[in-house]
Design a protein around this motif. Structure first.
Motif, PDB file in Angstrom:
ATOM      1  N   GLN A   1      55.109 -17.354  19.788  1.00 15.11           N
ATOM      2  CA  GLN A   1      55.275 -16.272  20.729  1.00 15.11           C
ATOM      3  C   GLN A   1      56.695 -16.322  21.298  1.00 15.11           C
ATOM      4  O   GLN A   1      57.161 -17.382  21.700  1.00 15.11           O
ATOM      5  CB  GLN A   1      54.247 -16.346  21.843  1.00 15.11           C
ATOM      6  N   VAL A   2      57.355 -15.152  21.337  1.00 13.52           N
ATOM      7  CA  VAL A   2      58.732 -15.045  21.794  1.00 13.52           C
ATOM      8  C   VAL A   2      58.830 -13.926  22.817  1.00 13.52           C
ATOM      9  O   VAL A   2      58.235 -12.860  22.646  1.00 13.52           O
ATOM     10  CB  VAL A   2      59.700 -14.755  20.631  1.00 13.52           C
ATOM     11  N   GLN A   3      59.602 -14.162  23.858  1.00 15.08           N
ATOM     12  CA  GLN A   3      59.861 -13.150  24.872  1.00 15.08           C
ATOM     13  C   GLN A   3      61.357 -13.015  25.082  1.00 15.08           C
ATOM     14  O   GLN A   3      62.094 -13.989  24.982  1.00 15.08           O
ATOM     15  CB  GLN A   3      59.178 -13.498  26.189  1.00 15.08           C
ATOM     16  N   LEU A   4      61.793 -11.785  25.389  1.00 15.72           N
ATOM     17  CA  LEU A   4      63.189 -11.493  25.660  1.00 15.72           C
ATOM     18  C   LEU A   4      63.336 -11.049  27.104  1.00 15.72           C
ATOM     19  O   LEU A   4      62.625 -10.145  27.548  1.00 15.72           O
ATOM     20  CB  LEU A   4      63.712 -10.402  24.731  1.00 15.72           C
ATOM     21  N   ALA A   5      64.258 -11.663  27.816  1.00 15.88           N
ATOM     22  CA  ALA A   5      64.525 -11.336  29.210  1.00 15.88           C
ATOM     23  C   ALA A   5      65.932 -10.770  29.329  1.00 15.88           C
ATOM     24  O   ALA A   5      66.908 -11.462  29.032  1.00 15.88           O
ATOM     25  CB  ALA A   5      64.361 -12.566  30.094  1.00 15.88           C
ATOM     26  N   ASP A  28      58.428 -22.611  18.733  1.00 16.21           N
ATOM     27  CA  ASP A  28      58.133 -22.530  17.303  1.00 16.21           C
ATOM     28  C   ASP A  28      58.729 -21.281  16.671  1.00 16.21           C
ATOM     29  O   ASP A  28      58.029 -20.510  15.998  1.00 16.21           O
ATOM     30  CB  ASP A  28      56.624 -22.595  17.055  1.00 16.21           C
ATOM     31  N   PHE A  29      60.013 -21.073  16.890  1.00 16.26           N
ATOM     32  CA  PHE A  29      60.698 -19.946  16.277  1.00 16.26           C
ATOM     33  C   PHE A  29      62.169 -20.244  16.111  1.00 16.26           C
ATOM     34  O   PHE A  29      62.724 -21.133  16.776  1.00 16.26           O
ATOM     35  CB  PHE A  29      60.521 -18.669  17.117  1.00 16.26           C
ATOM     36  N   THR A 100      57.244 -20.056  13.119  1.00 19.62           N
ATOM     37  CA  THR A 100      56.716 -21.118  12.271  1.00 19.62           C
ATOM     38  C   THR A 100      55.256 -21.387  12.615  1.00 19.62           C
ATOM     39  O   THR A 100      54.742 -20.968  13.644  1.00 19.62           O
ATOM     40  CB  THR A 100      57.528 -22.414  12.431  1.00 19.62           C
ATOM     41  N   LYS A 101      54.587 -22.088  11.722  1.00 20.86           N
ATOM     42  CA  LYS A 101      53.219 -22.533  11.945  1.00 20.86           C
ATOM     43  C   LYS A 101      52.227 -21.398  12.168  1.00 20.86           C
ATOM     44  O   LYS A 101      51.579 -21.310  13.233  1.00 20.86           O
ATOM     45  CB  LYS A 101      53.160 -23.512  13.141  1.00 20.86           C
ATOM     46  N   PRO A 102      52.029 -20.530  11.164  1.00 18.81           N
ATOM     47  CA  PRO A 102      52.661 -20.460   9.843  1.00 18.81           C
ATOM     48  C   PRO A 102      53.953 -19.666   9.883  1.00 18.81           C
ATOM     49  O   PRO A 102      54.225 -18.972  10.858  1.00 18.81           O
ATOM     50  CB  PRO A 102      51.593 -19.763   8.994  1.00 18.81           C
TER      51      PRO A 102
END
Length: 119
Positions: A1-5, A28-29, A100-102
């Motif tokens: 999970q990725v967030q942009l601020a 994990d990115f 990643t993962k997967p």
């Protein structure tokens, strides 16, 4: 999970400068590409500038020579100079991410920050 601020938007007079910032967070990115897009009222969202993990940059013709995109770790900056009223728009941060993962590719958008340039 990725967030942009995102941060840095505001009101500026024509000819002035602003710097936008966008920080990616999560786990994990890794980032392939980060960039900025903008959307003015009644217009399509358009690319402003992008930068790859290798440092390659790309700019819209309308901002070449005035805007500079840079990165530092997982933060991307858009330095905007010689601003024109035509630059008024909501600016959105964008990231193309390898999670990643997967393993999988993701596209992530920020919430947008408003830049208003007065004449």
């Amino acid at each position: 999970q990725v967030q942009l601020a995102e941060s840095g938007g505001g009101l500026v007079q024509a000819g002035g400068s602003l710097r936008l910032s966008c920080a990616a967070s999560g786990s994990d990115f890794s980032i392939n590409t980060m960039g900025w897009y903008r959307q003015a009222p009644g217009k399509q969202r358009e690319l402003v500038a992008t930068i790859t993990s290798g440092g390659s940059t790309n700019y819209a013709d309308s901002v070449k020579g005035r805007f500079t995109i840079r990165d530092n770790k997982n933060t991307v900056y858009l330095q905007m100079a010689s601003l024109k009223p035509e630059d008024t728009a909501v600016y959105y941060c964008n990231a193309l991410v390898l999670a990643t993962k997967p393993l999988r590719n993701l596209e992530v958008w920020g919430q947008g920050t408003l830049v208003t340039v007065s004449s």
